[in-house]
Structure formats: C-alpha cells, structure tokens
Design a protein around this motif. Structure first.
Motif, mmCIF file in Angstrom:
data_model
loop_
_atom_site.group_PDB
_atom_site.id
_atom_site.type_symbol
_atom_site.label_atom_id
_atom_site.label_comp_id
_atom_site.label_asym_id
_atom_site.label_seq_id
_atom_site.Cartn_x
_atom_site.Cartn_y
_atom_site.Cartn_z
ATOM 1 N N ARG A 1 3.628 12.115 -1.915
ATOM 2 C CA ARG A 1 2.737 11.352 -1.002
ATOM 3 C C ARG A 1 1.788 12.448 0.038
ATOM 4 O O ARG A 1 0.683 12.234 0.207
ATOM 5 N N GLN A 2 2.610 13.431 0.246
ATOM 6 C CA GLN A 2 1.684 14.532 1.024
ATOM 7 C C GLN A 2 0.633 15.010 0.131
ATOM 8 O O GLN A 2 -0.397 15.254 0.720
ATOM 9 N N ALA A 3 0.590 15.220 -0.971
ATOM 10 C CA ALA A 3 -0.382 15.785 -1.833
ATOM 11 C C ALA A 3 -1.399 14.846 -1.990
ATOM 12 O O ALA A 3 -2.554 15.179 -1.963
ATOM 13 N N CYS A 4 -0.945 13.490 -2.009
ATOM 14 C CA CYS A 4 -1.875 12.455 -2.116
ATOM 15 C C CYS A 4 -2.978 12.346 -1.140
ATOM 16 O O CYS A 4 -4.023 12.024 -0.897
ATOM 17 N N TYR A 5 -2.358 12.346 0.108
ATOM 18 C CA TYR A 5 -2.898 12.471 1.378
ATOM 19 C C TYR A 5 -3.769 13.376 1.782
ATOM 20 O O TYR A 5 -4.896 13.449 2.132
#
Length: 442
Positions: A97-101
């Motif tokens: 999720r952090q990478a996608c954000y």
C-alpha cells in the motif's frame, strides 16, 4: 523517523516470541531477522523514498513465509498461524500500500499488490486493489479489460480453489450433523438457512464474478464512451454468462436475484451487440477496415457460445444478404456476349434484384474496363437507388464494392454517407455487418 521505525519493530516482538517458542526459528535466527527488519524499516524512513527499498523488504518477507511453510511441513506444526503468518501478511499489505501510494504512476506496483493478494488467497482484496489502480490509470482501456477478465476467470478459479480447501478442512462432526439433517429432511447450511433458499456456492461465485466483471466494464465505458474494445469485452462476458446459465439453469433456485428468462433469451447480450454494431457506423470511433473486420470476426466467434446472440448476428447477416434473383442471373450467365447480356438486363431491370444487378456489373465492367462501361454501370446503380436503396443493405454493399473495385474509390465515402441516409433505421446494424464483412452479401 527513527521513532516510527522503532515503533514498527516493537510491534513485531510478539511475532518473534512466537517464532522462537514454537521452534520455527532459533534465538540466533530471530535476532538476525530483527536486525534485517531494522535495516529495512530505517531505509523506508529516508527523506528520499526509493521503490527498490519497498521491493527488497517485501521480497524478504515473502521469503520468510516460504521458509516457515517448509519448516512447518517438516515439523508437522500448524498452530499459531494467526499470530505469525497473519502478522507477516499484514506487513506485506502495508508495504504494498505504501509503495502504491508513493509511486502511483508505476503500474508494476499496483499489479504486484494485486498478484500478491491473489497468491495468498484474498481475491476480494485484489479486486479492491484493481479498482484503486483504475482510479489512477483510468485512461487505459486495456487495464479495464484486464481487470474484468481477471474477475471472470482468475478470481473464479481462486475462489474455487479456496472453496475446495475449505471443504477439505471440514470436521467429521459437521458431516455427521449434515447426514442427520438430510435423514430428517431438514437440510440447512452453516447459517441455519434452508439450502434451497440460496444458490449453491459454485453458482453463487459465478454470478458474483460476472457481476464484478460487468461493473468494471461499465465503469470503463463511462470513461471511454462507445469504446469498441470495452463493448466487445462486455459482449463476451454476457455471452459467456448466458451460455453458462443455459447449461446450469436447473441448479438455480428462485432466490438467485436475476431475471433468468431475460438472460437465457440473450437480451443483455443482444443490447450490447446492438450498441457495438452502432459504433461501426459512428465516424468519431472509426478505425481501419482491417481492425474492424478482425474485431467483428471475434464478435462472431464469441456469439457462437451463446445461441440467442448468434441468432441475432445471423439475422443481421441474413438481412444484408437476402435478395434471391436466380432466374435473371441464370439468363445473364447464359447470354452470348456482352450485347446479349445488355439486352437481358434491359428487359429485366425494372424487376431485377441486387444479385442480378451485381452479376450484370461484373460482366459489364470485366469485359471492357472502359470509362464508358464504368459510367453505364454507375447509371444503372443510380437508376435503381430509388427503388432498392431504402430497404436493401445488399444494394449499397454492391454499389460500394463496384466503386472500390472498378469505379472511383474516392466516391466510397460519399456512397457510405448516402447509404446511411437512405436506409431505414432498423437496417443500419445489418449495414454495418455487411460493410465490415462483404462476403456476407456476396
């Protein structure tokens, strides 16, 4: 930044304790694991975020899951999964999720998260990831199609695997209770609801997958209005669902929540087919003839799996080809020379149909290929346009074929415009079929 990294490490201490207590890791391995995670957590807190740091951390955690799976199998120890593997999976979700954000423009980040969700048996989470990805990358038609295809195929397969595993883990006590209920004529499911009041699990999963896939395609059509690729994908989905329903209709109870008669008759698929065929007559969505023919060929192939839709396509093709004129054609073929053929045509032009006109054009244009012959054939077409033009798709198909092959190809666009103005509205879909597949009218 350091405070946040240490907080994340403190939250991992119960997991590390369970790993050492269960014997899946020895104390030295647990200490080494903690050191590696500390390095990863501190790298994630740098001012300049790097995608490779997230990827390396996630790859490390996936490797840990594989190691635990191997050691559990070797020791036949399958307890504490909710305190060990579940914690690692939550951490992996957080990293993805952090990478996608942080890197929303990177399509591989979104696909990696969706692929991870599928691998661990969370198709619902994968569906949410794909929906979020399409909010960011809504301008790509291929992503809408891929998401819908995943829901209709891969998600269904993933859910089927999960259901088979769940069925294999049922306790013998529940099997005995079910046998007693069947003997008493009171069969119920796990929620105490009578089994005949809802769909069986496989049928329910098929309908849910079709509903999700349809939702993605319809949302894509809101962004890409009248997109042929998305309409074609929606048509394939509706054809597949209709074919499945025709095969499994007897297994669906009254609580299915769908209009079985409407779907079985192919009405949804027929509506999509009509919308798709209309786009071929829209100049704003025009493509090259080769691409159009390839797409329509795929449309015809997809329709074969759905008899009601196949009938609709066949009706359109038949409307484009219907014009029996055998007697005049036979006389033209038996004529001795071009002059005799002209006499036959002059005697029958007032009642002749499109097939006879087409045959006469072939004889006239192929014999001399002179400007006078071309002009003579063009006059015949114009003479018959008032009688045959409004109600005959085959007439305009023959006229277009003549100008493209023998006459002036620059007039094809003007003829196409005239045909759409002359033809009755209900014949436009048949005309689009004939325009893309001329062999249907020959």
């Amino acid at each position: 930044m350091a405070e946040y990294a240490e907080e994340q490490l403190e939250q991992q201490l119960p997991e590390l304790q369970q790993l050492t207590i269960s014997g899946l890791l020895n104390p030295d391995e647990a200490a080494q694991l903690l050191r590696k995670r500390r390095g990863f957590e501190y790298r994630l807190q740098k001012r300049e975020k790097r995608l490779r740091d997230y990827q390396a951390y996630a790859q490390h955690e996936v490797g840990l899951l594989l190691l635990l799976k191997h050691r559990r199998a070797a020791a036949s120890y399958y307890f504490k999964r909710d305190r060990i593997e579940a914690s690692i999976v939550q951490r992996l979700h957080r990293l993805h999720r952090q990478a996608c954000y942080r890197f929303q423009e990177r399509l591989d980040c979104w696909l990696a998260h969706a692929r991870f969700c599928e691998q661990i048996g969370h198709p619902q989470m994968a569906s949410k990831v794909l929906a979020r990805m399409l909010q960011v990358h809504s301008g790509r038609e291929d992503l809408w199609l891929a998401a819908a295809d995943w829901h209709w195929t891969d998600r269904l397969e993933a859910r089927a695997r999960w259901l088979r595993q769940k069925e294999g883990r049922k306790k013998s006590l529940k099997d005995e209770e079910k046998s007693e209920q069947q003997a008493l004529g009171m069969e119920t499911d796990a929620d105490g609801v009578p089994a005949d009041a809802r769909l069986s699990a496989p049928a329910k999963e098929v309908l849910q997958s079709a509903q999700l896939a349809r939702a993605f395609l319809l949302r894509g059509l809101r962004v890409h209005k009248r997109s042929r690729r998305l309409l074609f994908g929606l048509l394939k989905l509706e054809c597949g669902l209709t074919a499945w329903l025709l095969h499994r209709r007897q297994d669906l109870p009254a609580a299915s929540g769908i209009d079985e008669d409407s779907v079985a008759a192919g009405e949804p698929a027929a509506l999509v087919l009509s919308a798709l065929l209309e786009t071929f007559g829209d100049s704003t969505t025009s493509r090259s003839t080769g691409e159009d023919r390839q797409l329509l060929t795929g449309l015809l192939s997809a329709a074969q799996a759905c008899p009601p839709v196949a009938d609709n396509v066949a009706d359109a093709a038949g409307a484009a080809a219907a014009d029996p004129d055998n007697e005049v054609v036979a006389k033209l073929d038996a004529a001795d020379g071009l002059d005799a053929a002209r006499e036959v045509w002059a005697a029958s032009r007032d009642t002749a149909g499109v097939r006879a006109l087409r045959r006469y054009c072939q004889l006239e244009a192929a014999s001399s290929r002179s400007a006078a012959s071309i002009a003579r054939v063009r006059r015949e077409f114009e003479r018959l346009a008032g009688r045959l033009g409004p109600g005959s798709v085959a007439f305009w198909a023959a006229y277009l074929e003549f100008e493209d092959s023998w006459g002036d190809s620059a007039l094809v666009g003007e003829l196409d415009w005239r045909a759409r103005k002359f033809l009755k509205p209900e014949l436009l879909n048949a005309y689009n079929v004939a325009r893309l597949c001329p062999h249907m009218t020959s």
